[in-house]
Every structure is written in C-alpha cells, then in structure tokens.
Design a protein around this motif. Structure first.
Motif, PDB file in Angstrom:
ATOM      1  N   TYR A   3       0.844  -1.193   0.000  1.00  0.00           N
ATOM      2  CA  TYR A   3       0.000   0.000   0.000  1.00  0.00           C
ATOM      3  C   TYR A   3       0.881   1.244   0.000  1.00  0.00           C
ATOM      4  CZ  TYR A   3      -3.697  -3.270   1.163  1.00  0.00           C
ATOM      5  OH  TYR A   3      -4.580  -4.321   1.128  1.00  0.00           O
ATOM      6  N   ALA A   4       0.376   2.282  -0.640  1.00  0.00           N
ATOM      7  CA  ALA A   4       1.098   3.551  -0.704  1.00  0.00           C
ATOM      8  C   ALA A   4       0.649   4.435   0.459  1.00  0.00           C
ATOM      9  CB  ALA A   4       0.830   4.247  -2.033  1.00  0.00           C
ATOM     10  N   TYR A   5       1.581   4.788   1.307  1.00  0.00           N
ATOM     11  CA  TYR A   5       1.260   5.702   2.406  1.00  0.00           C
ATOM     12  C   TYR A   5       2.440   6.649   2.617  1.00  0.00           C
ATOM     13  CZ  TYR A   5       3.785   2.076   5.089  1.00  0.00           C
ATOM     14  OH  TYR A   5       4.705   1.158   5.531  1.00  0.00           O
ATOM     15  N   GLY A   6       2.163   7.773   3.271  1.00  0.00           N
ATOM     16  CA  GLY A   6       3.178   8.802   3.460  1.00  0.00           C
ATOM     17  C   GLY A   6       4.280   8.382   4.416  1.00  0.00           C
ATOM     18  N   THR A   7       5.303   9.185   4.463  1.00  0.00           N
ATOM     19  CA  THR A   7       6.439   8.907   5.352  1.00  0.00           C
ATOM     20  C   THR A   7       6.337   9.646   6.686  1.00  0.00           C
ATOM     21  OG1 THR A   7       7.703  10.695   4.317  1.00  0.00           O
ATOM     22  CG2 THR A   7       7.969   8.476   3.397  1.00  0.00           C
ATOM     23  N   THR A   8       5.401  10.566   6.798  1.00  0.00           N
ATOM     24  CA  THR A   8       5.244  11.342   8.029  1.00  0.00           C
ATOM     25  C   THR A   8       4.440  10.547   9.046  1.00  0.00           C
ATOM     26  OG1 THR A   8       5.280  13.431   6.805  1.00  0.00           O
ATOM     27  CG2 THR A   8       4.353  13.478   9.021  1.00  0.00           C
ATOM     28  N   VAL A   9       4.985  10.416  10.246  1.00  0.00           N
ATOM     29  CA  VAL A   9       4.292   9.698  11.317  1.00  0.00           C
ATOM     30  C   VAL A   9       3.216  10.620  11.897  1.00  0.00           C
ATOM     31  CG1 VAL A   9       4.529   8.576  13.554  1.00  0.00           C
ATOM     32  CG2 VAL A   9       6.355   8.349  11.846  1.00  0.00           C
ATOM     33  N   LEU A  10       1.957  10.182  11.815  1.00  0.00           N
ATOM     34  CA  LEU A  10       0.858  10.974  12.371  1.00  0.00           C
ATOM     35  C   LEU A  10       0.746  10.805  13.876  1.00  0.00           C
ATOM     36  CD1 LEU A  10      -1.952  10.290   9.726  1.00  0.00           C
ATOM     37  CD2 LEU A  10      -0.163  12.041   9.701  1.00  0.00           C
ATOM     38  N   GLY A  11       1.046   9.619  14.340  1.00  0.00           N
ATOM     39  CA  GLY A  11       0.977   9.307  15.763  1.00  0.00           C
ATOM     40  C   GLY A  11       1.613   7.955  16.010  1.00  0.00           C
ATOM     41  N   GLU A  12       1.827   7.622  17.275  1.00  0.00           N
ATOM     42  CA  GLU A  12       2.561   6.403  17.587  1.00  0.00           C
ATOM     43  C   GLU A  12       2.107   5.836  18.923  1.00  0.00           C
ATOM     44  OE1 GLU A  12       7.099   5.690  18.970  1.00  0.00           O
ATOM     45  OE2 GLU A  12       6.866   6.527  16.942  1.00  0.00           O
ATOM     46  N   TYR A  13       1.968   4.510  18.949  1.00  0.00           N
ATOM     47  CA  TYR A  13       1.728   3.805  20.217  1.00  0.00           C
ATOM     48  C   TYR A  13       2.995   3.055  20.587  1.00  0.00           C
ATOM     49  CZ  TYR A  13       0.097   0.372  23.610  1.00  0.00           C
ATOM     50  OH  TYR A  13      -0.044  -0.396  24.743  1.00  0.00           O
ATOM     51  N   THR A  14       3.524   3.317  21.762  1.00  0.00           N
ATOM     52  CA  THR A  14       4.678   2.601  22.285  1.00  0.00           C
ATOM     53  C   THR A  14       4.289   2.034  23.634  1.00  0.00           C
ATOM     54  OG1 THR A  14       6.198   4.094  21.156  1.00  0.00           O
ATOM     55  CG2 THR A  14       7.112   2.738  22.910  1.00  0.00           C
ATOM     56  N   GLY A  15       4.282   0.739  23.738  1.00  0.00           N
ATOM     57  CA  GLY A  15       3.867   0.097  24.986  1.00  0.00           C
ATOM     58  C   GLY A  15       3.759  -1.397  24.781  1.00  0.00           C
ATOM     59  N   THR A  16       2.922  -2.051  25.585  1.00  0.00           N
ATOM     60  CA  THR A  16       2.711  -3.494  25.477  1.00  0.00           C
ATOM     61  C   THR A  16       1.237  -3.760  25.184  1.00  0.00           C
ATOM     62  OG1 THR A  16       2.154  -3.880  27.812  1.00  0.00           O
ATOM     63  CG2 THR A  16       4.511  -3.779  27.235  1.00  0.00           C
ATOM     64  N   LEU A  17       0.895  -5.025  25.137  1.00  0.00           N
ATOM     65  CA  LEU A  17      -0.496  -5.438  24.936  1.00  0.00           C
ATOM     66  C   LEU A  17      -1.154  -5.858  26.251  1.00  0.00           C
ATOM     67  CD1 LEU A  17       0.016  -7.646  21.728  1.00  0.00           C
ATOM     68  CD2 LEU A  17      -0.683  -5.238  21.835  1.00  0.00           C
ATOM     69  N   GLN A  18      -0.533  -5.520  27.361  1.00  0.00           N
ATOM     70  CA  GLN A  18      -1.017  -6.020  28.649  1.00  0.00           C
ATOM     71  C   GLN A  18      -2.340  -5.401  29.093  1.00  0.00           C
ATOM     72  OE1 GLN A  18       2.864  -5.394  30.645  1.00  0.00           O
ATOM     73  NE2 GLN A  18       2.775  -7.566  31.205  1.00  0.00           N
ATOM     74  N   ASN A  19      -2.768  -4.340  28.418  1.00  0.00           N
ATOM     75  CA  ASN A  19      -4.075  -3.766  28.742  1.00  0.00           C
ATOM     76  C   ASN A  19      -5.189  -4.354  27.881  1.00  0.00           C
ATOM     77  OD1 ASN A  19      -3.244  -2.625  26.359  1.00  0.00           O
ATOM     78  ND2 ASN A  19      -4.095  -0.601  26.784  1.00  0.00           N
ATOM     79  N   ILE A  20      -4.944  -5.537  27.325  1.00  0.00           N
ATOM     80  CA  ILE A  20      -5.894  -6.159  26.401  1.00  0.00           C
ATOM     81  C   ILE A  20      -7.221  -6.502  27.086  1.00  0.00           C
ATOM     82  CG2 ILE A  20      -5.117  -8.549  26.773  1.00  0.00           C
ATOM     83  CD1 ILE A  20      -5.348  -8.947  23.726  1.00  0.00           C
ATOM     84  N   ASP A  21      -7.211  -6.648  28.412  1.00  0.00           N
ATOM     85  CA  ASP A  21      -8.450  -6.950  29.130  1.00  0.00           C
ATOM     86  C   ASP A  21      -8.842  -5.850  30.115  1.00  0.00           C
ATOM     87  OD1 ASP A  21      -6.387  -7.364  30.887  1.00  0.00           O
ATOM     88  OD2 ASP A  21      -7.120  -9.284  31.655  1.00  0.00           O
ATOM     89  N   ASP A  22      -8.258  -4.668  29.952  1.00  0.00           N
ATOM     90  CA  ASP A  22      -8.555  -3.552  30.859  1.00  0.00           C
ATOM     91  C   ASP A  22      -9.461  -2.527  30.187  1.00  0.00           C
ATOM     92  OD1 ASP A  22      -6.897  -4.673  32.769  1.00  0.00           O
ATOM     93  OD2 ASP A  22      -5.142  -3.497  32.181  1.00  0.00           O
ATOM     94  N   SER A  23     -10.551  -2.188  30.863  1.00  0.00           N
ATOM     95  CA  SER A  23     -11.395  -1.110  30.364  1.00  0.00           C
ATOM     96  C   SER A  23     -10.638   0.207  30.393  1.00  0.00           C
ATOM     97  CB  SER A  23     -12.672  -0.987  31.217  1.00  0.00           C
ATOM     98  OG  SER A  23     -13.448  -2.166  31.115  1.00  0.00           O
ATOM     99  N   VAL A  24     -10.990   1.099  29.485  1.00  0.00           N
ATOM    100  CA  VAL A  24     -10.362   2.417  29.415  1.00  0.00           C
ATOM    101  C   VAL A  24     -11.375   3.445  29.910  1.00  0.00           C
ATOM    102  CG1 VAL A  24      -9.315   4.146  27.912  1.00  0.00           C
ATOM    103  CG2 VAL A  24      -8.905   1.704  27.488  1.00  0.00           C
ATOM    104  N   TYR A  25     -10.943   4.303  30.823  1.00  0.00           N
ATOM    105  CA  TYR A  25     -11.843   5.310  31.372  1.00  0.00           C
ATOM    106  C   TYR A  25     -11.458   6.684  30.827  1.00  0.00           C
ATOM    107  CZ  TYR A  25     -13.322   1.693  34.608  1.00  0.00           C
ATOM    108  OH  TYR A  25     -13.824   0.517  35.140  1.00  0.00           O
ATOM    109  N   ILE A  26     -12.443   7.390  30.306  1.00  0.00           N
ATOM    110  CA  ILE A  26     -12.217   8.743  29.812  1.00  0.00           C
ATOM    111  C   ILE A  26     -13.133   9.695  30.575  1.00  0.00           C
ATOM    112  CG2 ILE A  26     -11.533   7.943  27.508  1.00  0.00           C
ATOM    113  CD1 ILE A  26     -14.337   8.857  26.553  1.00  0.00           C
ATOM    114  N   THR A  27     -12.646  10.905  30.764  1.00  0.00           N
ATOM    115  CA  THR A  27     -13.425  11.914  31.484  1.00  0.00           C
ATOM    116  C   THR A  27     -13.682  13.093  30.572  1.00  0.00           C
ATOM    117  OG1 THR A  27     -12.443  11.262  33.603  1.00  0.00           O
ATOM    118  CG2 THR A  27     -13.493  13.426  33.494  1.00  0.00           C
ATOM    119  N   GLN A  28     -14.951  13.456  30.462  1.00  0.00           N
ATOM    120  CA  GLN A  28     -15.335  14.594  29.637  1.00  0.00           C
ATOM    121  C   GLN A  28     -16.465  15.358  30.335  1.00  0.00           C
ATOM    122  OE1 GLN A  28     -16.541  13.622  25.668  1.00  0.00           O
ATOM    123  NE2 GLN A  28     -16.483  15.728  24.972  1.00  0.00           N
ATOM    124  N   ASN A  29     -16.283  16.657  30.409  1.00  0.00           N
ATOM    125  CA  ASN A  29     -17.263  17.509  31.088  1.00  0.00           C
ATOM    126  C   ASN A  29     -17.522  17.045  32.521  1.00  0.00           C
ATOM    127  OD1 ASN A  29     -17.533  18.938  28.680  1.00  0.00           O
ATOM    128  ND2 ASN A  29     -19.282  17.699  28.012  1.00  0.00           N
TER     129      ASN A  29
END
Length: 447
Positions: A158-184
């Motif tokens: 596939y053709a895609y750009g060379t500029t990194v838009l974003g990056e995840y660096t970590g492990t997969l250990q949160n595969i069974d953990d809910s994610v909590y977000i706070t808004q307002n």
C-alpha cells in the motif's frame, strides 16, 4: 378381471417403475464419492489395511488470500526463533460521522485527536502480552475501492506517506482492561482498546480546515481528501519475543475521536462505509529451507505458519501403484500430522486445514471438506499433539479419474493455517519423518 382393471394395474406398474428410475438417477452420488460407501460396504471381499503409499513433505510459502472481510484483524510483530520475523499491519479507511458534518459556528480549534482500535477479547492474541510494541500511524496516499469485487490480498503493498501521524509505544497487557475517559466532569468506561494520539500538526490542521475546504460534505468528498490510515507495526523484538493482537475493527469504539472547543467530541468511525484489510510481512530465516511448489526434496521437519506465512506440501508419488492391474474402493484414508513442540509463547494452532492442489501447487478444494469438520478433522488433539484428516473421498476421486478418464490429478496436498474462523497467527513445527508421516488406507479390491 375386467379390461379396465387390467389397464389400471398396468398403468400403475409403469408409473411406479418410472418414479423408481427417476429417484435412483436423482439420488446417485458422483462416482468419486459413492465407491467407498457403497461398494466398500457391500462387496464380499475383505477390507485391507495398507500403509504402503510413501509420502514426502517440504515447506513452501503459503498462497496469499483475500483479507478484506475478516472476523478480526491482526496487529503487531513477533520474532520466532525457528522461522524469523513476522508483522501484521492494518490498512483502513475512516468515514464521516454524518454528511455535512460541522464543528459548529463557535468552533475554536481541535484540542486533540485520538485513534482508538478495539481489542478482540482478552484471549485474542499470539505471543507475549508483555512484549514491547511500536505501532506507527501513516496517512494513505492511495484510495481504497469499496466495490465488492475489489481484491485486497494478504501480501498486497500500500502507498502511504512517510510522516508519522501518531505512535503507540507500549505493550499489549491492557488487552483486558477497560479504558476510562473523562469529559465535562463525567468519567465513562470504554471497552479495552489501543489508543494512539495524533500529534502531527499538519494533519490536525487538515481537519480544522475541513469544513471550509468541502471535506465534510459527504463521505465521497471526505475520503478523496482523507484516504485512510496505515497502522504499521515497527518494533524489532529479539528472538522469542513479540506479540500479535487480534483487533475488532467493527466495534463502535474503533474510531478517530476529535476533541474540540474544550468540552466537545466527535467520532469519525473506522467501522462504517470503510474498507479494512490486513497486510502480512514475513522475513524468514535461511534455515527454514523454503522450496518450490513441486520440489522433489523431502524434509524431516516442516512448518505451517499463520498470517499467510508457510505451508507444508505433501506429495504422494506412489498412489497409483495401488491400482496397478486392479480396481479398489477406498473405505478409509486418514493422514496424521505430529507436532514437535508446544513451547510458550509459540503455542500450537488449535486447528489446521488440508487442501488439494491444482496443477500449479496452489490450494484447491478437497472433496472431504464438504462432509463437515467432525468427519474431516484438523482439530488439535492436545494429548497427542496431532492433527488428523479423513480424505477418503479425495483419494477415491484421484483413483477414479486416473482409471476411468486417464487423468493424473495427483498434485499433492497443502497443509495450512486457516485464513479466518478461526483467525490465528500461530505456527507449528511438524515431525515429517517417513515413520511419522503416513497415509493410512483401508480398501476393498473390486473383482
């Protein structure tokens, strides 16, 4: 008896005879599938066991396959000390929440953008959850067609750009953990997912100016300017390290979330009106000894690998010696594969598939497949670490074609990992020494 009654009896006899003939014609099985069941159970001769058909096996590359509509999508990379490195990348479009989308008249700017990719389940992975991952996101430079006949194979580039838009660096250990977000001031739980923050200013600005540039008119206009994302696994795990997660690209959580005006958010789904596909990249070790599809070499150790990696070819060169100057009806044909190891994190695949081969050695359907999994086999026996397949109909078909039509369709067999259902990145090392790899036959000689 009157002539009228005689006539009716004669008419009924003819009618029932015709029905019987039609029924027998309509219910006959094809020649290659009837012999083992019908002749083998009804002829007066003994059923003979036979293991004289010698097999040989070798490893070659797996045929690529369509990756457009998978149940789950793999992401990550792994370094197998036996086979080498393998990476699974996700290619996906993104869609508008609604046509004529607007941030509103009082839009003051984007605060942040986050890509969310939902995990399949707590057990939907292969390898080590603790392994370091580096998932980088790039913008696609090519448009993906949403036509039903569009072909997205597992080895496609596939053709895609060379500029990194974003990056995840970590492990997969949160595969069974809910994610909590706070808004307002309200905290909400979300299903377990990977979060990748978009940090590239130019990409953020493209969305801030999207309404003015006609980007949000409809999905066609949107995807012409925002063609999609390439999620590329770029970690370099050491031998024996790494992991592959199976991601759910159909959950509503899987989306590009834009936070703006301090308290507002909008979700651009990757799940609606979007093309999603997997790309697999393998770099095999020289020790794997990959052979051509019709090699005459035989190896005592062979491999089957998920992610369209490797397959084992099994050849049966002496099969037709069984029918030299005779005909036989196959009543049983079973082939058993013995796994050599099952070491964490490289656990054995729970299921393998066996296919026939076409004249080029590629996968072809096998007659026995359509009799169902309980008969056909391929499920791992964890006690013996074996995979068993019943291929009676296939062997009878090859013999019938050879004897009746003078056609040699014995192009061997292909042992592979399923492409999906179940999705698996697992691999297996097979013991294919002659004393371990045999075709166990039973048949009756037809006289």
């Amino acid at each position: 008896m009157t002539a009228y009654c005689k006539g009716r009896i004669k008419l009924l006899v003819l009618l029932f005879s015709g029905i019987s003939i039609l029924f027998s014609l309509g219910c006959n099985k094809p020649e290659e599938t009837v012999s083992a069941d019908f002749i083998g159970l009804r002829n007066p001769f003994d059923i003979k066991p036979d293991t004289s058909v010698q097999l040989y096996a070798f490893t070659t590359t797996r045929d690529s396959y369509l990756n457009r509509n998978l149940s789950l999508y793999m992401l990550g990379n792994i370094n197998d000390p036996k086979l080498g490195t393998s990476a699974a990348n996700i290619i996906s479009q993104v869609s508008l929440p609604v046509n004529q989308f607007s941030f509103g008249a009082n839009f003051t700017g984007i605060d942040s953008m986050v890509l969310q990719i939902t995990y399949g389940s707590p057990t939907a992975y292969y390898g080590k959850l603790s392994a370091a991952q580096q998932i980088r996101v790039f913008e696609l430079n090519e448009s993906l067609s949403n036509n039903a006949d569009s072909l997205y194979f597992s080895n496609r580039t596939y053709a895609y750009g060379t500029t990194v838009l974003g990056e995840y660096t970590g492990t997969l250990q949160n595969i069974d953990d809910s994610v909590y977000i706070t808004q307002n001031g309200v905290t909400l739980p979300l299903v377990p997912h990977m979060r990748i923050r978009i940090t590239n200013p130019a990409f953020i600005q493209k969305f801030e100016q999207g309404e003015a540039n006609g980007m949000f008119v409809d999905n066609t206009a949107f995807q012409s300017q925002m063609k999609g994302f390439a999620f590329i696994a770029q970690a370099t795990p050491a031998a024996g390290e790494g992991g592959i997660a199976y991601m759910n690209m159909f959950r509503p959580t899987t989306s590009l979330v834009i936070y703006y005006n301090g308290t507002q958010r909008a979700e651009f789904p990757l799940t609606v009106n979007s093309v999603r596909t997997n790309q697999y990249v393998h770099t095999h070790l020289p020790s794997v000894n990959i052979r051509p599809y019709f090699s005459t070499d035989s190896a005592h150790e062979n491999y089957v690998q998920g992610m369209a990696g490797l397959k084992t070819r099994i050849m049966m060169p002496g099969l037709f010696e069984l029918v030299k100057n005779r005909k036989i009806a196959i009543t049983g044909a079973q082939i058993i594969f013995q796994a050599k190891d099952d070491a964490d994190p490289f656990t054995l695949p729970k299921e393998l598939r066996i296919f026939a081969a076409d004249s080029l050695g590629r996968l072809d359907f096998i007659n026995d497949f359509f009799d169902g999994g309980s008969y056909f086999g391929g499920i791992l026996d964890p006690a013996t670490k074996t995979y068993r397949f019943n291929i009676n109909r296939h062997i009878q078909f090859l013999i019938n074609e050879y004897l009746n039509n003078n056609r040699n369709l014995n192009y061997g067999l292909n042992l592979v990992s399923p492409a999906d259902n179940p999705l698996s990145a697992a691999r297996v090392v097979l013991d294919t020494r002659p004393e371990k790899l045999k075709l166990n036959l039973t048949y009756s000689v037809i006289k």
